[in-house]
Design an enzyme around this catalytic site. Structure first.
Site, short mmCIF file in Angstrom:
data_model
loop_
_atom_site.label_atom_id
_atom_site.label_comp_id
_atom_site.label_asym_id
_atom_site.label_seq_id
_atom_site.Cartn_x
_atom_site.Cartn_y
_atom_site.Cartn_z
CB VAL A 117 -9.24 1.59 -5.09
CG1 VAL A 117 -8.90 1.04 -6.47
CG2 VAL A 117 -8.24 2.66 -4.67
CG ASP B 44 -2.08 0.96 1.09
OD1 ASP B 44 -3.23 0.48 0.98
OD2 ASP B 44 -1.85 2.19 1.09
CG HIS C 70 -8.52 -3.28 -2.56
ND1 HIS C 70 -9.50 -2.60 -3.25
CD2 HIS C 70 -8.29 -2.58 -1.43
CE1 HIS C 70 -9.82 -1.51 -2.57
NE2 HIS C 70 -9.11 -1.48 -1.45
CG ASN D 291 -12.11 -0.96 3.91
OD1 ASN D 291 -12.47 -1.33 5.02
ND2 ASN D 291 -10.92 -0.40 3.71
CD GLN E 40 -14.79 -0.65 -2.54
OE1 GLN E 40 -15.94 -0.86 -2.18
NE2 GLN E 40 -14.24 -1.26 -3.58
CG HIS F 207 -6.65 -3.01 3.06
ND1 HIS F 207 -5.99 -1.81 2.87
CD2 HIS F 207 -7.87 -2.85 2.47
CE1 HIS F 207 -6.79 -0.97 2.22
NE2 HIS F 207 -7.92 -1.58 1.97
P1 5GP Z 1 -9.70 1.11 0.21
O1 5GP Z 1 -9.81 2.41 0.98
O2 5GP Z 1 -10.38 1.21 -1.13
O3 5GP Z 1 -10.08 -0.10 1.01
O4 5GP Z 1 -8.15 0.93 -0.05
C1 5GP Z 1 -7.48 1.54 -1.10
C2 5GP Z 1 -6.01 1.55 -0.72
O5 5GP Z 1 -5.27 1.85 -1.88
C3 5GP Z 1 -5.64 2.62 0.31
O6 5GP Z 1 -5.11 2.01 1.47
C4 5GP Z 1 -4.61 3.49 -0.41
O7 5GP Z 1 -3.56 3.90 0.42
C5 5GP Z 1 -4.14 2.58 -1.52
N1 5GP Z 1 -3.68 3.27 -2.71
C6 5GP Z 1 -4.29 4.33 -3.33
N2 5GP Z 1 -3.59 4.68 -4.43
C7 5GP Z 1 -2.52 3.83 -4.49
C8 5GP Z 1 -1.44 3.71 -5.42
O8 5GP Z 1 -1.31 4.43 -6.41
N3 5GP Z 1 -0.54 2.72 -5.17
C9 5GP Z 1 -0.66 1.88 -4.09
N4 5GP Z 1 0.28 0.95 -3.94
N5 5GP Z 1 -1.67 1.98 -3.22
C10 5GP Z 1 -2.59 2.94 -3.41
#
Ligand code: 5GP
Length: 110
Positions: A92, A29, A96, A83, A90, A98
């Protein structure tokens, strides 16, 4: 239009990939919340848990998590989080999980 995570999987955007197989790709991340914070992403572009098909790449997330935890040396425990939607934070829209570990984790999560 490819998702951000598909672009990382395809090498269009840099990613620190720690594991990949035919079904999932896992990379660190960009904003880690623990010493180990790896995102395990199915190659298929599933928006999230709410739209999960019965079959597919996502079925391999758990086995990948176990392997990555071993690779990362998380012998004292770890957590796997997915998430779904706005209330869960969430950000993205490409399914996915974590994988978080390397420190004591509090419960319940915020
Ligand atoms: P969510 O909030 O959708 O469960 O998790 C998305 C995760 O993607 C977040 O923890 C955020 O830090 C990570 N993330 C967002 N943009 C990027 C990126 O460009 N590269 C990487 N490696 N992680 C990202």
């Amino acid at each position: 239009m490819a998702t951000l995570f598909t672009k990382i999987i395809n090498g269009e955007i840099p990613g620190d990939i720690v594991y990949q197989d035919d079904y999932v790709v896992a990379f660190r991340d960009i904003t880690p919340v623990a010493p180990t914070h790896v995102l395990i992403v199915p190659r298929a572009e599933i928006p999230g848990l709410a739209t999960l098909p019965d079959e597919g790449d996502h079925l391999h997330i758990l086995n990948a998590a176990k392997k990555i935890a071993e690779l990362e040396g998380l012998t004292d425990g770890y957590r796997l989080v997915i998430n779904q939607g706005e209330d869960a934070g969430q950000t993205v829209p490409h399914l996915h999980a974590h994988l978080i570990g390397g420190r004591k984790l509090s419960w319940p999560p915020g």
